[in-house]
Scaffold this active site. Structure first.
Site, PDB file in Angstrom:
ATOM      1  N   ASP A   1       1.758 -15.687   6.097  1.00 41.75           N
ATOM      2  CA  ASP A   1       1.154 -17.031   5.985  1.00 41.75           C
ATOM      3  C   ASP A   1       1.102 -17.464   4.521  1.00 41.75           C
ATOM      4  O   ASP A   1       1.386 -18.632   4.209  1.00 41.75           O
ATOM      5  CB  ASP A   1      -0.279 -17.027   6.554  1.00 41.75           C
ATOM      6  CG  ASP A   1      -0.305 -17.274   8.057  1.00 41.75           C
ATOM      7  OD1 ASP A   1       0.764 -17.507   8.647  1.00 41.75           O
ATOM      8  OD2 ASP A   1      -1.418 -17.229   8.633  1.00 41.75           O
TER       9      ASP A   1
ATOM     10  N   HIS B   1       3.863  -4.436   9.245  1.00 41.42           N
ATOM     11  CA  HIS B   1       3.735  -4.286  10.696  1.00 41.42           C
ATOM     12  C   HIS B   1       2.389  -4.769  11.232  1.00 41.42           C
ATOM     13  O   HIS B   1       2.146  -4.696  12.426  1.00 41.42           O
ATOM     14  CB  HIS B   1       3.931  -2.807  11.070  1.00 41.42           C
ATOM     15  CG  HIS B   1       5.015  -2.138  10.287  1.00 41.42           C
ATOM     16  ND1 HIS B   1       6.331  -2.529  10.372  1.00 41.42           N
ATOM     17  CD2 HIS B   1       4.985  -1.138   9.352  1.00 41.42           C
ATOM     18  CE1 HIS B   1       7.053  -1.776   9.548  1.00 41.42           C
ATOM     19  NE2 HIS B   1       6.263  -0.933   8.915  1.00 41.42           N
TER      20      HIS B   1
ATOM     21  N   ARG C   1       4.897  10.785  -2.416  1.00 38.00           N
ATOM     22  CA  ARG C   1       4.702  10.466  -1.008  1.00 38.00           C
ATOM     23  C   ARG C   1       5.981  10.710  -0.191  1.00 38.00           C
ATOM     24  O   ARG C   1       7.016  10.095  -0.459  1.00 38.00           O
ATOM     25  CB  ARG C   1       4.335   8.981  -0.958  1.00 38.00           C
ATOM     26  CG  ARG C   1       4.294   8.408   0.392  1.00 38.00           C
ATOM     27  CD  ARG C   1       4.226   6.896   0.322  1.00 38.00           C
ATOM     28  NE  ARG C   1       4.012   6.415   1.657  1.00 38.00           N
ATOM     29  CZ  ARG C   1       4.314   5.205   2.065  1.00 38.00           C
ATOM     30  NH1 ARG C   1       4.805   4.324   1.233  1.00 38.00           N
ATOM     31  NH2 ARG C   1       4.110   4.868   3.308  1.00 38.00           N
TER      32      ARG C   1
ATOM     33  N   ARG D   1       7.290   0.631  13.609  1.00 40.24           N
ATOM     34  CA  ARG D   1       7.836   0.085  12.355  1.00 40.24           C
ATOM     35  C   ARG D   1       8.917  -0.962  12.609  1.00 40.24           C
ATOM     36  O   ARG D   1       9.413  -1.599  11.688  1.00 40.24           O
ATOM     37  CB  ARG D   1       8.403   1.200  11.480  1.00 40.24           C
ATOM     38  CG  ARG D   1       7.343   2.123  10.934  1.00 40.24           C
ATOM     39  CD  ARG D   1       7.913   3.098   9.926  1.00 40.24           C
ATOM     40  NE  ARG D   1       7.089   4.284   9.882  1.00 40.24           N
ATOM     41  CZ  ARG D   1       5.987   4.424   9.144  1.00 40.24           C
ATOM     42  NH1 ARG D   1       5.607   3.464   8.345  1.00 40.24           N
ATOM     43  NH2 ARG D   1       5.279   5.534   9.179  1.00 40.24           N
TER      44      ARG D   1
ATOM     45  N   GLU E   1      12.311  -9.838   1.774  1.00 34.78           N
ATOM     46  CA  GLU E   1      11.583  -8.635   2.210  1.00 34.78           C
ATOM     47  C   GLU E   1      12.466  -7.412   1.993  1.00 34.78           C
ATOM     48  O   GLU E   1      13.645  -7.419   2.365  1.00 34.78           O
ATOM     49  CB  GLU E   1      11.244  -8.795   3.699  1.00 34.78           C
ATOM     50  CG  GLU E   1      10.569  -7.598   4.330  1.00 34.78           C
ATOM     51  CD  GLU E   1      10.335  -7.818   5.842  1.00 34.78           C
ATOM     52  OE1 GLU E   1      10.473  -8.968   6.319  1.00 34.78           O
ATOM     53  OE2 GLU E   1      10.026  -6.831   6.525  1.00 34.78           O
TER      54      GLU E   1
ATOM     55  N   SER F   1      13.091   2.554   3.184  1.00 35.36           N
ATOM     56  CA  SER F   1      13.655   3.251   4.343  1.00 35.36           C
ATOM     57  C   SER F   1      14.174   2.216   5.343  1.00 35.36           C
ATOM     58  O   SER F   1      13.851   1.023   5.241  1.00 35.36           O
ATOM     59  CB  SER F   1      12.570   4.118   4.993  1.00 35.36           C
ATOM     60  OG  SER F   1      11.530   3.301   5.508  1.00 35.36           O
TER      61      SER F   1
ATOM     62  N   PRO G   1       0.788  -1.229   0.000  1.00 35.11           N
ATOM     63  CA  PRO G   1       0.000   0.000   0.000  1.00 35.11           C
ATOM     64  C   PRO G   1       0.826   1.289   0.000  1.00 35.11           C
ATOM     65  O   PRO G   1       1.846   1.376   0.681  1.00 35.11           O
ATOM     66  CB  PRO G   1      -0.832  -0.103   1.284  1.00 35.11           C
ATOM     67  CG  PRO G   1      -0.165  -1.138   2.107  1.00 35.11           C
ATOM     68  CD  PRO G   1       0.483  -2.086   1.156  1.00 35.11           C
ATOM     69  N   ASN G   2       0.324   2.222  -0.775  1.00 35.62           N
ATOM     70  CA  ASN G   2       0.877   3.583  -0.902  1.00 35.62           C
ATOM     71  C   ASN G   2       2.183   3.652  -1.701  1.00 35.62           C
ATOM     72  O   ASN G   2       2.690   4.746  -1.954  1.00 35.62           O
ATOM     73  CB  ASN G   2       1.064   4.246   0.483  1.00 35.62           C
ATOM     74  CG  ASN G   2      -0.248   4.368   1.217  1.00 35.62           C
ATOM     75  OD1 ASN G   2      -1.196   4.939   0.671  1.00 35.62           O
ATOM     76  ND2 ASN G   2      -0.349   3.821   2.401  1.00 35.62           N
TER      77      ASN G   2
ATOM     78  N   HIS H   1      12.654  -3.012   2.178  1.00 40.58           N
ATOM     79  CA  HIS H   1      12.086  -1.708   2.555  1.00 40.58           C
ATOM     80  C   HIS H   1      12.989  -0.608   2.039  1.00 40.58           C
ATOM     81  O   HIS H   1      14.215  -0.703   2.158  1.00 40.58           O
ATOM     82  CB  HIS H   1      11.954  -1.585   4.074  1.00 40.58           C
ATOM     83  CG  HIS H   1      11.039  -2.618   4.647  1.00 40.58           C
ATOM     84  ND1 HIS H   1       9.679  -2.512   4.560  1.00 40.58           N
ATOM     85  CD2 HIS H   1      11.302  -3.810   5.249  1.00 40.58           C
ATOM     86  CE1 HIS H   1       9.132  -3.589   5.099  1.00 40.58           C
ATOM     87  NE2 HIS H   1      10.096  -4.402   5.515  1.00 40.58           N
TER      88      HIS H   1
ATOM     89  N   ALA I   1       3.072  -0.843   4.808  1.00 40.20           N
ATOM     90  CA  ALA I   1       2.504  -0.813   6.165  1.00 40.20           C
ATOM     91  C   ALA I   1       2.013  -2.188   6.617  1.00 40.20           C
ATOM     92  O   ALA I   1       1.972  -2.463   7.829  1.00 40.20           O
ATOM     93  CB  ALA I   1       1.371   0.202   6.227  1.00 40.20           C
TER      94      ALA I   1
HETATM   95  C1  DQA Z   1       8.173   0.876   3.876  1.00 36.20           C
HETATM   96  C2  DQA Z   1       8.256   1.114   5.381  1.00 36.20           C
HETATM   97  C3  DQA Z   1       6.903   0.939   6.029  1.00 36.20           C
HETATM   98  O1  DQA Z   1       6.991   1.163   7.430  1.00 36.20           O
HETATM   99  C4  DQA Z   1       5.913   1.931   5.466  1.00 36.20           C
HETATM  100  O2  DQA Z   1       4.627   1.726   6.010  1.00 36.20           O
HETATM  101  C5  DQA Z   1       5.873   1.912   3.976  1.00 36.20           C
HETATM  102  C6  DQA Z   1       7.114   1.729   3.228  1.00 36.20           C
HETATM  103  C7  DQA Z   1       9.509   1.169   3.176  1.00 36.20           C
HETATM  104  O3  DQA Z   1       9.657   0.764   2.037  1.00 36.20           O
HETATM  105  O4  DQA Z   1      10.378   1.835   3.754  1.00 36.20           O
HETATM  106  O5  DQA Z   1       4.835   2.127   3.374  1.00 36.20           O
HETATM  107  O6  DQA Z   1       7.887  -0.501   3.668  1.00 36.20           O
END
Ligand code: DQA
Length: 151
Positions: free
Chosen positions: A86, A79, A17, A110, A97, A101, A9-10, A99, A76
């Protein structure tokens, strides 16, 4: 080797963003850079972005028997979601995985990732480079498997 790259998401709003955290580049830039990175490496990429947990679960299930690896930034849902890890476990597909940030140095909420346990590796805080490093993890894994099979 076929890899599925999932963004949660996002992440469709990358570039707009919170650029001070996530940078100025867009999701389309990420996909283009990854395609360029994989060119000539015998890697096929599939991209999927969704703002919906169930859609991500469906996509992981749909990859069963078709994809050799998953690179996932659950955003998000990292978390909060139990359903996504699963699905990764159920699929039997190795997942990394990623990220953008460094989730370990941001807000305390986070620091918890439910996804990590279901993944073979986590790369955090490396921005677009992290996705490329995830590709390299799968290349190395394939290389090691090929090596083991020739012994
Ligand atoms: C994220 C870190 C998450 O905490 C956050 O909700 C995101 C992006 C990252 O790529 O740094 O939407 O996954």
């Amino acid at each position: 080797m076929k890899l599925l790259v999932i963004n949660g998401p996002n992440l469709n709003l990358l570039g707009i963003r919170e650029p001070e955290i996530y940078g100025n580049k867009t999701l389309a830039d990420l996909e283009r850079e990854l395609r360029e990175y994989c060119a000539g490496k015998d890697i096929e990429l599939e991209f999927f972005q969704s703002n919906h947990e169930g859609a991500i679960v469906d996509r992981i299930q749909e990859a069963m028997g078709r994809c050799d690896g998953i690179i996932i930034n659950p955003a998000a849902y990292t978390h909060t979601s139990i359903a996504i890890p699963d699905a990764i476990r159920a699929s039997g597909i190795p997942a990394v995985e990623v990220h953008l940030s460094d989730i370990g140095s941001r807000e305390s909420y986070r620091r918890i990732s439910y996804t990590t346990d279901a993944c073979v590796a986590v790369i955090s805080g490396r921005h677009f480079e992290g996705y490329k490093e995830a590709v390299d993890i799968f290349r190395k894994k394939l290389y090691n498997e090929l090596l083991a099979n020739t012994k």
